[in-house]
Design a protein around this motif. Structure first.
Motif, mmCIF file in Angstrom:
data_model
loop_
_atom_site.group_PDB
_atom_site.id
_atom_site.type_symbol
_atom_site.label_atom_id
_atom_site.label_comp_id
_atom_site.label_asym_id
_atom_site.label_seq_id
_atom_site.Cartn_x
_atom_site.Cartn_y
_atom_site.Cartn_z
ATOM 1 N N LEU A 83 0.826 -1.209 0.000
ATOM 2 C CA LEU A 83 0.000 0.000 0.000
ATOM 3 C C LEU A 83 0.860 1.260 0.000
ATOM 4 N N MET A 84 1.930 1.241 0.774
ATOM 5 C CA MET A 84 2.821 2.398 0.823
ATOM 6 C C MET A 84 3.485 2.620 -0.531
ATOM 7 N N VAL A 85 3.976 1.561 -1.132
ATOM 8 C CA VAL A 85 4.610 1.685 -2.444
ATOM 9 C C VAL A 85 3.618 2.230 -3.460
ATOM 10 N N ASP A 93 -3.190 7.071 -2.563
ATOM 11 C CA ASP A 93 -3.029 7.580 -1.199
ATOM 12 C C ASP A 93 -4.174 7.222 -0.265
ATOM 13 N N SER A 94 -5.409 7.309 -0.751
ATOM 14 C CA SER A 94 -6.559 7.190 0.149
ATOM 15 C C SER A 94 -6.579 5.863 0.888
ATOM 16 N N ASN A 98 -6.074 5.477 4.957
ATOM 17 C CA ASN A 98 -7.135 4.872 5.767
ATOM 18 C C ASN A 98 -6.695 3.583 6.458
ATOM 19 N N ASN A 99 -5.522 3.079 6.130
ATOM 20 C CA ASN A 99 -5.014 1.862 6.751
ATOM 21 C C ASN A 99 -3.749 2.111 7.566
ATOM 22 N N GLY A 100 -3.611 3.319 8.077
ATOM 23 C CA GLY A 100 -2.501 3.616 8.982
ATOM 24 C C GLY A 100 -1.335 4.345 8.360
ATOM 25 N N GLY A 101 -1.472 4.759 7.091
ATOM 26 C CA GLY A 101 -0.372 5.435 6.406
ATOM 27 C C GLY A 101 -0.009 6.780 7.002
ATOM 28 N N ILE A 102 -0.965 7.436 7.655
ATOM 29 C CA ILE A 102 -0.669 8.730 8.282
ATOM 30 C C ILE A 102 0.444 8.579 9.309
#
Length: 252
Positions: A83-85, A93-94, A98-102
């Motif tokens: 997801l980060m990649v 991004d969204s 929504n899965n902890g990327g912040i």
């Protein structure tokens, strides 16, 4: 990316398996000390999800890169790493946010990043700085393999689709995301499957390592939900003679 990492001729006294660190650097570092990890005698296998949700994703990725470079540690890709990649390469991004990327962005940008609340433009600016200053982190996560196997075990992040005749040909989505279809159905593989992704509390109402029995035989789940306040980081130790031992670092 489904690379066969079976390595023959290696002799290790122990195989040590950890999954779903999720930015919990303090617990990861404490685990390495507790198990007395010795790269001369031990094979360390990490099953992915180094980032998101915990406080120190940057530190975890830095450590994993160092371990892989210096000691040949096997690091697999998890769905959160993917997801980060995707957020950095394809602007996905969204889903990441929504899965902890912040929390991951915060670990790279500084902990005052969200002091006045989330701001989309500031998020994009921080992403640009991360890509500029840590391109090796994105490259590393992007190119991680999806599985590893030895003579007795298959190691994956999420699991193996029992409907696929040749598990190595299953989709990347299955390697990274599969849950119920994997752990609720018997495996057709002769090797034991060691996996993370699904917190073990959902498998047997405990954060401890789950050793499948009955129709679940041949599966070992090790995700202790480290990022949760009540979770823990697990390590599965496999000795030369095939015996299992569990190591635990709990949140304090």
């Amino acid at each position: 990316m489904t690379i066969d990492y079976l390595q023959r001729g290696e002799i290790h006294i122990r195989t040590l398996v950890i999954s779903d660190i999720h930015g919990c650097y303090l617990q990861f570092d404490a685990m390495l000390k507790q198990i007395k990890y010795n790269p001369d005698n031990d094979k360390l296998i990490l099953l992915g999800d180094y980032v998101d949700r915990g406080l120190y994703s940057k530190d975890v990725v830095t450590k994993v890169i160092q371990l892989a470079k210096d000691y040949g540690v096997i690091a697999l890709k998890g769905n959160h790493d993917d997801l980060m990649v995707d957020a950095f390469r394809n602007r996905g991004d969204s889903l990441w946010i929504n899965n902890g990327g912040i929390m991951t962005t915060q670990s790279y940008a500084g902990y005052d990043f969200l002091e006045e609340g989330f701001d989309w433009d500031e998020h994009l600016r921080m992403k640009s700085l991360i890509l500029k200053n840590y391109p090796n982190h994105i490259d590393f996560l992007e190119n991680l393999p999806l599985y590893y196997e030895d003579d007795k075990h298959i190691y994956v992040h999420a699991g193996i689709n029992p409907e696929i005749n040749d598990w190595k040909q299953q989709s990347e989505e299955d390697f990274l995301w599969i849950r119920e279809d994997f752990y609720n159905n018997p495996t057709r593989e002769s090797k034991t499957i060691v996996f993370g992704h699904t917190p073990t509390i959902y498998l047997h109402k405990s954060n401890n390592i789950w050793f499948g029995k009955g129709k679940h035989k041949g599966k070992i789940g090790i995700d202790g939900g480290c990022f949760h306040s009540s979770g823990q980081l697990n390590c599965l130790e496999i000795s030369e003679d095939g015996k299992y031992k569990e190591h635990v670092i709990r949140k304090r």
